[in-house]
Design an enzyme around this catalytic site. Sequence first.
Site, PDB file in Angstrom:
ATOM      1  N   TYR A 211      12.190   0.195  -3.701  1.00 16.13           N
ATOM      2  CA  TYR A 211      11.732   1.580  -3.747  1.00 16.13           C
ATOM      3  C   TYR A 211      12.833   2.473  -4.293  1.00 16.13           C
ATOM      4  O   TYR A 211      14.023   2.221  -4.102  1.00 16.13           O
ATOM      5  CB  TYR A 211      11.335   2.074  -2.348  1.00 16.13           C
TER       6      TYR A 211
ATOM      7  N   ARG B 225      10.756   6.792   3.901  1.00 18.62           N
ATOM      8  CA  ARG B 225      10.753   8.247   4.064  1.00 18.62           C
ATOM      9  C   ARG B 225      11.499   8.668   5.324  1.00 18.62           C
ATOM     10  O   ARG B 225      12.118   9.731   5.361  1.00 18.62           O
ATOM     11  CB  ARG B 225       9.325   8.767   4.065  1.00 18.62           C
TER      12      ARG B 225
ATOM     13  N   ASP C 175       1.248   5.455   0.195  1.00 20.66           N
ATOM     14  CA  ASP C 175       0.563   6.565   0.846  1.00 20.66           C
ATOM     15  C   ASP C 175       0.163   7.644  -0.151  1.00 20.66           C
ATOM     16  O   ASP C 175       0.566   7.625  -1.318  1.00 20.66           O
ATOM     17  CB  ASP C 175       1.468   7.178   1.920  1.00 20.66           C
TER      18      ASP C 175
ATOM     19  N   ARG D 293       0.851  -1.188   0.000  1.00 12.86           N
ATOM     20  CA  ARG D 293       0.000   0.000   0.000  1.00 12.86           C
ATOM     21  C   ARG D 293       0.889   1.241   0.000  1.00 12.86           C
ATOM     22  O   ARG D 293       1.740   1.394   0.876  1.00 12.86           O
ATOM     23  CB  ARG D 293      -0.894   0.017   1.238  1.00 12.86           C
TER      24      ARG D 293
END
Length: 256
Positions: A111, A203, A52, A50
């Site tokens: 990522y 992040r 954001d 998932r």
Amino acid sequence: MPRYALKIEYDGQPYCGWQRQIDLPTVQGAIEVALAKLEPRDHNIAAAGRTDTGVHALGQVAHCDMDKTWDPFRLSEALNFHLKPAPVAIVACALVDDDWHARFSATERQYLFRLVSRRAPLVLEAGKVWQVSQKLDLGAMQAGAQRLLGRHDFTSFRSTICQAKSPVKTLDALDIECVTRPDGAPEFRFHVRARSFLHNQVRSFVGTLERVGAGAWTPQDVSTALEARDRAACGPVCAPHGLYLAGVGYSDDPFA
């Protein structure tokens, strides 16, 4: 019901994340609406991860179950037609076994985070990269990143609303490269790879390492934050719009 794996690319800016929400635009919701145009009923697709609000994808993977057997190419073409003009595209589609699962069959997630150091505002890539004005030291950030590799308790680098059962994860790679953009500004690209991630983990890594690159932290401070196992010890969580789900790995790649 035949099952299909979908490789998906999307711009996360218009969406409140991946997961379907009532009365809010989401990527999952957009794809399920397109599926309902092909087979009118409720659809519930499952994804490898998932993302954001504001986070993008180059290689998100999901699966859907259809009533009839579709040629994978025809299915992807039909979905892309009904997804227009949404910034979502099915870039690959494959028929998979009934027990194949986009999330549970995955062996790793990759990522990419893009960080640009430039004083002038970004015009063409606004919302696609994180911009800072200060100069950054690549070597210092790389040294800090090395402190995070391996299996650790990443409590300091997880969101307080993270739903993972355990904060212990194994980080397989956190590589940082610097490329010179056509405008002459440096772009720092963080390539991060693990089997799974905690909420806001990437992040949190980038926000902390940016502080190292700016000289506000030292590489040792990264180790100190990690060992504290305290969210308050982490550096700032950076903006979401530089983050991309770049790919998902499987032991038997359905798109090969």
